[in-house]
Design a protein around this motif. Sequence first.
Motif, PDB file in Angstrom:
ATOM      1  N   LYS A 422      20.489 114.077  25.190  1.00 43.83           N
ATOM      2  CA  LYS A 422      19.435 115.002  25.607  1.00 43.83           C
ATOM      3  C   LYS A 422      18.828 115.724  24.408  1.00 43.83           C
ATOM      4  O   LYS A 422      17.619 115.988  24.375  1.00 43.83           O
ATOM      5  CB  LYS A 422      19.991 116.011  26.605  1.00 43.83           C
ATOM      6  CG  LYS A 422      20.328 115.418  27.967  1.00 43.83           C
ATOM      7  CD  LYS A 422      20.857 116.487  28.920  1.00 43.83           C
ATOM      8  CE  LYS A 422      21.175 115.882  30.294  1.00 43.83           C
ATOM      9  NZ  LYS A 422      21.729 116.905  31.216  1.00 43.83           N
ATOM     10  N   ARG A 426      14.910 115.470  23.317  1.00 44.28           N
ATOM     11  CA  ARG A 426      14.034 116.634  23.152  1.00 44.28           C
ATOM     12  C   ARG A 426      13.356 116.620  21.786  1.00 44.28           C
ATOM     13  O   ARG A 426      12.163 116.936  21.675  1.00 44.28           O
ATOM     14  CB  ARG A 426      14.842 117.924  23.328  1.00 44.28           C
ATOM     15  CG  ARG A 426      13.952 119.178  23.325  1.00 44.28           C
ATOM     16  CD  ARG A 426      14.741 120.441  23.546  1.00 44.28           C
ATOM     17  NE  ARG A 426      13.873 121.610  23.457  1.00 44.28           N
ATOM     18  CZ  ARG A 426      14.294 122.868  23.411  1.00 44.28           C
ATOM     19  NH1 ARG A 426      15.599 123.120  23.467  1.00 44.28           N
ATOM     20  NH2 ARG A 426      13.438 123.867  23.311  1.00 44.28           N
ATOM     21  N   THR A 429      10.420 114.202  21.905  1.00 46.06           N
ATOM     22  CA  THR A 429       9.361 114.430  22.900  1.00 46.06           C
ATOM     23  C   THR A 429       8.763 115.826  22.845  1.00 46.06           C
ATOM     24  O   THR A 429       7.689 116.055  23.415  1.00 46.06           O
ATOM     25  CB  THR A 429       9.913 114.187  24.320  1.00 46.06           C
ATOM     26  OG1 THR A 429      11.055 115.030  24.552  1.00 46.06           O
ATOM     27  CG2 THR A 429      10.323 112.731  24.508  1.00 46.06           C
ATOM     28  N   ASP A 430       9.440 116.758  22.200  1.00 38.27           N
ATOM     29  CA  ASP A 430       8.975 118.148  22.142  1.00 38.27           C
ATOM     30  C   ASP A 430       8.532 118.451  20.709  1.00 38.27           C
ATOM     31  O   ASP A 430       9.357 118.674  19.817  1.00 38.27           O
ATOM     32  CB  ASP A 430      10.111 119.085  22.559  1.00 38.27           C
ATOM     33  CG  ASP A 430       9.670 120.550  22.674  1.00 38.27           C
ATOM     34  OD1 ASP A 430       8.686 120.926  21.999  1.00 38.27           O
ATOM     35  OD2 ASP A 430      10.335 121.302  23.413  1.00 38.27           O
ATOM     36  N   PHE A 433       9.824 121.797  19.261  1.00 38.13           N
ATOM     37  CA  PHE A 433      11.262 121.766  18.967  1.00 38.13           C
ATOM     38  C   PHE A 433      11.522 120.978  17.686  1.00 38.13           C
ATOM     39  O   PHE A 433      12.320 121.384  16.832  1.00 38.13           O
ATOM     40  CB  PHE A 433      12.006 121.150  20.152  1.00 38.13           C
ATOM     41  CG  PHE A 433      13.501 121.195  20.046  1.00 38.13           C
ATOM     42  CD1 PHE A 433      14.187 122.396  20.118  1.00 38.13           C
ATOM     43  CD2 PHE A 433      14.235 120.028  19.883  1.00 38.13           C
ATOM     44  CE1 PHE A 433      15.575 122.447  20.027  1.00 38.13           C
ATOM     45  CE2 PHE A 433      15.613 120.054  19.796  1.00 38.13           C
ATOM     46  CZ  PHE A 433      16.293 121.271  19.869  1.00 38.13           C
ATOM     47  N   SER A 455       5.613 111.729  27.574  1.00 37.76           N
ATOM     48  CA  SER A 455       6.806 112.487  27.919  1.00 37.76           C
ATOM     49  C   SER A 455       7.765 111.636  28.749  1.00 37.76           C
ATOM     50  O   SER A 455       7.354 110.744  29.482  1.00 37.76           O
ATOM     51  CB  SER A 455       6.419 113.747  28.705  1.00 37.76           C
ATOM     52  OG  SER A 455       5.764 113.378  29.916  1.00 37.76           O
TER      53      SER A 455
END
Length: 709
Positions: A422, A426, A429-430, A433, A455
């Motif tokens: 996870k 992230r 895709t973020d 972040f 996403s």
Amino acid sequence: MSTRSADPTRPDTAGAADNSGAPGPDAAPDNPLLRERAHLAASRSALRAMREEAESLDTSNVSANWVSAEALRHDIDQRIKALADLSGTPLFFGRLDYLHAPGRDAGATDEAEEAHRFYIGRRHVHDAGGDPMVIDWRAPVSQPFYRASRRDPMDVALRRRFGYTGGELTAYEDEHLTDPTEADTTSKLLQQEIERPRVGPMRDIVATIQPEQDEIVRSGLSGTVCVQGGPGTGKTAVGLHRVAFLLYAYRERLARTGTLVIGPNRSFLHYIEQVLPALGELEVKQATVDDLVAQVARVEVRGTDEAAAAVVKGDARMAEVLRRAVHAHVTLPTEPVVVVRGSRRWRVPAYELEEIVRELQGRGIRYGAAREALPQRIAHAVLVQMERAGEAPDDRVQDAVARNTAVKAAVKEIWPPVDPAKLVLRLLTDADFLAEHADGVLSEDEQKTILWARSVRSVRSAKWSAADVVLIDEATDLVQRTPSLGHVVLDEAQDLSPMQYRAVGRRCTTGSATVLGDLAQGTTPWATRSWEEALAHLGKDDAVIEELTAGFRVPTDVITYASRLLPHIAPGLTPVSSVRENPGFFDLRPVTEDAQVVGACEELLKREGSVGLIAADARIPVLAEALDAAGIGHLGPGEETTRETRLTLVPASLAKGLEYDYVVLDEPGAVVGGEPDERTGLRRLYVALTRAVSGLIVTHAAALPPQLG
């Protein structure tokens, strides 16, 4: 040096005996060849008795728990398998006659000639009385078979090599190392063994190991060795024989810690998988880097990366991005923890919690280990207060406090659990972040390169690439330490990215490694630039780097032609020098249609041995259709050749590490053009040109790459 056989025109055949090994009509009673055959027959009989003894062992009445009984049964089963007498594999391939019996003083009197004589083979064989009939090639007494010379005979008077045909002893060849009248000559049996046609999977080289190879094979377990070797120098075989030697010399230690052979792909692993079993080692695991990380990440690779994205994801700087992202989950406490036990309330203030958190952060331990330690540290702070209040709590009280609801809630808030997959999802895709944790590490363009275009809602639905899974493996290790093996062999290492090196290095942090590769054969965009850099990523920057330059596989004309590419792909590397007596053949052949390529294959199939048709990946379907139309059966890489089907159709991208007696290389220009850049394409061509053991035909309709001259 002298070679003995019944037919002087065929040193690998013996007319003094038929195929059964019985004496022929012209065999003298004192014929040395007959005596050696008799020893071979007696050794096989002794090996059979050893196997029968192992098979007769009864474990039904073992007075131990069932786990120990199963372990004993497994060990016995492995012992039985290791004692198999392979009909086509000679029990011994050499003999050493020492001037003095090893282990005795030079002035001591020997009771029998046999005290000086040792037969060297793939495994140890003893008679009913326990006396050795064949000595394992890895034993110290066998070392002079590979190292002794006229300059340093190592107390060896005679070294004898044996020639075999189909497992039958048919010839022998002697070197009298202390005889000044005997001239130095090249071993014909050794040369014949090196040049013997190859059908089927890779075989061991235990009978032909050279002194420079033996030094690497017998180096100790504590140090890491990196072997730079050009095509045909035997680096893969050296690595596998090193594993076999280490398992012999350090068996108990490696039985506890484990060994692993890592190859570039499944085809390659299938090709080499019989080498170690032939040497009696049955339990060495084999895997690719992708296999290793997939077992940990537990996600499926369903996507691919553009080269630019794969290069960034494989860069060692990603380790720092991941480290920041993992540890960013820790939040310094702002509220106290209040533990209620009976009628008493115990309060750990926020500043004291902060001191505990900072102390754990400063220790540099894994994220998960620190998270597991945190509740115990908080509980200890509570116990200190209890003791000051006059109570006498014990360990059970501390464990109970650590499991207290308030403590567990505080730990979850301060040091929450991290799911590696996870976390990586992230980051990919973020954008915010990623930017937060890649600041000062990756440029904005590099961050955009690795961000996914759309996403993704869950780990399960993500189309992970091979490079992504390596990132998950890195993140997993940041959370929980990866178990270390005792020894790892990493073959074709030049194609690994820095992050892949780190993944392998994690699996031998407390062990050692054998790193094998050729900088000139690096065909990935992130290919290794220097072994020093690679070994630093592996965590083994104190490794010894050895270079093999004597070529035992590729004919002189072929390696000379392929070496024209070295100044363009690996300046500074020493070209391989072929030591083969048989020059083989090499032919550049212009063609106008695919039928002529098929014709070249048919021409080579008339010879003994395996044939590989290597072509650019895009050309494989066309050539497969042409072969089918001509009625020529063919296999894919990794499939085992047989006497009936000896042609393998090989995409250039899978040719690395494989070898064939004869090769047809189709359209070199297409091999170069099939890669993202010219340098990588030329390296791919260098690999393809050097897969032939006896002969190479290069067919081309288009112009050859100018670097070939």
